[in-house]
Design a protein around this motif. Structure first.
Motif, PDB file in Angstrom:
ATOM      1  N   ARG A  78       0.828  -1.209   0.000  1.00  0.00           N
ATOM      2  CA  ARG A  78       0.000   0.000   0.000  1.00  0.00           C
ATOM      3  C   ARG A  78       0.859   1.255   0.000  1.00  0.00           C
ATOM      4  N   LEU A  79       1.903   1.258   0.824  1.00  0.00           N
ATOM      5  CA  LEU A  79       2.797   2.415   0.898  1.00  0.00           C
ATOM      6  C   LEU A  79       3.488   2.662  -0.442  1.00  0.00           C
ATOM      7  N   LEU A  80       3.941   1.598  -1.086  1.00  0.00           N
ATOM      8  CA  LEU A  80       4.666   1.731  -2.345  1.00  0.00           C
ATOM      9  C   LEU A  80       3.767   2.134  -3.513  1.00  0.00           C
ATOM     10  N   ASN A  81       2.500   1.733  -3.485  1.00  0.00           N
ATOM     11  CA  ASN A  81       1.575   2.049  -4.574  1.00  0.00           C
ATOM     12  C   ASN A  81       0.903   3.407  -4.414  1.00  0.00           C
ATOM     13  N   GLN A  82       1.127   4.043  -3.277  1.00  0.00           N
ATOM     14  CA  GLN A  82       0.528   5.345  -3.017  1.00  0.00           C
ATOM     15  C   GLN A  82       1.163   6.419  -3.895  1.00  0.00           C
ATOM     16  N   GLU A  83       0.326   7.286  -4.428  1.00  0.00           N
ATOM     17  CA  GLU A  83       0.828   8.394  -5.244  1.00  0.00           C
ATOM     18  C   GLU A  83       1.188   9.583  -4.371  1.00  0.00           C
ATOM     19  N   VAL A  84       2.274  10.221  -4.730  1.00  0.00           N
ATOM     20  CA  VAL A  84       2.686  11.467  -4.090  1.00  0.00           C
ATOM     21  C   VAL A  84       2.856  12.520  -5.181  1.00  0.00           C
ATOM     22  N   SER A  85       2.586  13.750  -4.834  1.00  0.00           N
ATOM     23  CA  SER A  85       2.755  14.855  -5.779  1.00  0.00           C
ATOM     24  C   SER A  85       3.817  15.794  -5.230  1.00  0.00           C
ATOM     25  N   PHE A  86       4.633  16.309  -6.135  1.00  0.00           N
ATOM     26  CA  PHE A  86       5.680  17.247  -5.738  1.00  0.00           C
ATOM     27  C   PHE A  86       6.011  18.134  -6.912  1.00  0.00           C
ATOM     28  N   LEU A  87       6.690  19.225  -6.613  1.00  0.00           N
ATOM     29  CA  LEU A  87       7.072  20.201  -7.618  1.00  0.00           C
ATOM     30  C   LEU A  87       8.428  19.830  -8.208  1.00  0.00           C
ATOM     31  N   LYS A  88       8.497  19.752  -9.525  1.00  0.00           N
ATOM     32  CA  LYS A  88       9.767  19.476 -10.203  1.00  0.00           C
ATOM     33  C   LYS A  88       9.836  20.346 -11.453  1.00  0.00           C
ATOM     34  N   ARG A 105      18.352   7.371  -6.856  1.00  0.00           N
ATOM     35  CA  ARG A 105      19.555   6.552  -6.634  1.00  0.00           C
ATOM     36  C   ARG A 105      20.406   7.106  -5.500  1.00  0.00           C
ATOM     37  N   ASN A 106      20.451   8.426  -5.389  1.00  0.00           N
ATOM     38  CA  ASN A 106      21.324   9.069  -4.400  1.00  0.00           C
ATOM     39  C   ASN A 106      20.546  10.021  -3.513  1.00  0.00           C
ATOM     40  N   LEU A 107      20.923  10.036  -2.250  1.00  0.00           N
ATOM     41  CA  LEU A 107      20.326  10.959  -1.297  1.00  0.00           C
ATOM     42  C   LEU A 107      20.896  12.353  -1.513  1.00  0.00           C
ATOM     43  N   SER A 108      20.104  13.347  -1.153  1.00  0.00           N
ATOM     44  CA  SER A 108      20.573  14.729  -1.223  1.00  0.00           C
ATOM     45  C   SER A 108      20.600  15.302   0.187  1.00  0.00           C
ATOM     46  N   SER A 109      21.119  16.502   0.312  1.00  0.00           N
ATOM     47  CA  SER A 109      21.142  17.147   1.627  1.00  0.00           C
ATOM     48  C   SER A 109      19.716  17.417   2.110  1.00  0.00           C
ATOM     49  N   LYS A 110      18.763  17.569   1.195  1.00  0.00           N
ATOM     50  CA  LYS A 110      17.352  17.751   1.569  1.00  0.00           C
ATOM     51  C   LYS A 110      16.819  16.505   2.281  1.00  0.00           C
ATOM     52  N   ASP A 111      17.264  15.326   1.859  1.00  0.00           N
ATOM     53  CA  ASP A 111      16.808  14.068   2.456  1.00  0.00           C
ATOM     54  C   ASP A 111      17.422  13.846   3.833  1.00  0.00           C
ATOM     55  N   LEU A 112      18.646  14.251   3.986  1.00  0.00           N
ATOM     56  CA  LEU A 112      19.408  14.003   5.213  1.00  0.00           C
ATOM     57  C   LEU A 112      19.734  15.340   5.873  1.00  0.00           C
ATOM     58  N   GLN A 113      18.749  15.922   6.545  1.00  0.00           N
ATOM     59  CA  GLN A 113      18.955  17.235   7.141  1.00  0.00           C
ATOM     60  C   GLN A 113      19.663  17.165   8.484  1.00  0.00           C
ATOM     61  N   VAL A 114      19.562  16.025   9.167  1.00  0.00           N
ATOM     62  CA  VAL A 114      20.303  15.799  10.406  1.00  0.00           C
ATOM     63  C   VAL A 114      20.985  14.440  10.279  1.00  0.00           C
ATOM     64  N   PRO A 115      22.102  14.225  10.951  1.00  0.00           N
ATOM     65  CA  PRO A 115      22.898  13.016  10.735  1.00  0.00           C
ATOM     66  C   PRO A 115      22.189  11.683  11.008  1.00  0.00           C
ATOM     67  N   ASP A 116      21.214  11.649  11.925  1.00  0.00           N
ATOM     68  CA  ASP A 116      20.607  10.370  12.292  1.00  0.00           C
ATOM     69  C   ASP A 116      19.175  10.197  11.815  1.00  0.00           C
ATOM     70  N   SER A 117      18.757  10.974  10.828  1.00  0.00           N
ATOM     71  CA  SER A 117      17.387  10.890  10.343  1.00  0.00           C
ATOM     72  C   SER A 117      17.342  11.319   8.889  1.00  0.00           C
ATOM     73  N   LEU A 118      16.557  10.611   8.097  1.00  0.00           N
ATOM     74  CA  LEU A 118      16.398  10.988   6.695  1.00  0.00           C
ATOM     75  C   LEU A 118      14.980  10.713   6.266  1.00  0.00           C
ATOM     76  N   SER A 119      14.560  11.407   5.226  1.00  0.00           N
ATOM     77  CA  SER A 119      13.224  11.192   4.687  1.00  0.00           C
ATOM     78  C   SER A 119      13.272  11.244   3.165  1.00  0.00           C
ATOM     79  N   VAL A 120      12.432  10.410   2.577  1.00  0.00           N
ATOM     80  CA  VAL A 120      12.244  10.406   1.134  1.00  0.00           C
ATOM     81  C   VAL A 120      10.737  10.414   0.929  1.00  0.00           C
ATOM     82  N   GLU A 121      10.226  11.580   0.566  1.00  0.00           N
ATOM     83  CA  GLU A 121       8.786  11.803   0.411  1.00  0.00           C
ATOM     84  C   GLU A 121       8.014  11.314   1.630  1.00  0.00           C
ATOM     85  N   LEU A 122       7.288  10.195   1.546  1.00  0.00           N
ATOM     86  CA  LEU A 122       6.425   9.730   2.637  1.00  0.00           C
ATOM     87  C   LEU A 122       7.064   8.663   3.515  1.00  0.00           C
TER      88      LEU A 122
END
Length: 144
Positions: A78-88, A105-122
């Motif tokens: 369910r999580l993988l099939n969920q649609e997300v919208s973003f500005l590109k 493929r690669n994380l950006s500084s936006k994904d890893l804003q603090v050393p012990d936590s990261l996020s990719v969309e949802l």
């Protein structure tokens, strides 16, 4: 005065080195997580997840649901099939989380804003006791 400057330079260098190491460590985890997702191996993804997995809808008032190993494959789908919208490039783009993961493929500084936590969309990840794990997911339709 010189000792103060040297001390400050040491801490700046230490911060930069720690940041680079954290990004490298997170990137290694992301590459393994991404490969497990793309290969459809929910058992391998579960092994990289802090179970029970915390999942809720997008609103603060949405109830939190916890999914253990028995229900993990179902909620992951369910999580993988969920649609997300973003500005590109000035346009609103919609992708499933699976497509987002495939393209990222690669994380950006936006994904890893603090050393012990990261996020990719949802999807949210944390480093727990020195090990990166998938800790949270958000579903637009939080119902089961």
């Amino acid at each position: 005065m010189l000792r103060c400057v040297v001390t400050m330079a040491f801490f700046v260098t230490l911060t930069v080195v720690t940041s680079v190491e954290a990004k490298s460590d997170a990137q290694d985890f992301w590459s393994r997580f991404r490969q497990a997702v793309l290969s459809g191996d929910s058992d391998r993804v579960a092994a990289m997840t802090k179970l029970p997995l915390w999942v809720r809808g997008p609103d603060d008032s949405d109830p939190v649901m916890y999914y253990g190993r028995q229900d993990f494959a179902r909620v992951l789908k369910r999580l993988l099939n969920q649609e997300v919208s973003f500005l590109k490039d000035g346009k609103v783009i919609s992708r499933t989380m699976l497509e987002v993961i495939k393209e990222k493929r690669n994380l950006s500084s936006k994904d890893l804003q603090v050393p012990d936590s990261l996020s990719v969309e949802l999807f949210y990840f944390q480093k727990v006791v020195g090990i990166w794990v998938f800790t949270r997911g958000y579903l637009e339709d939080g119902s089961d």
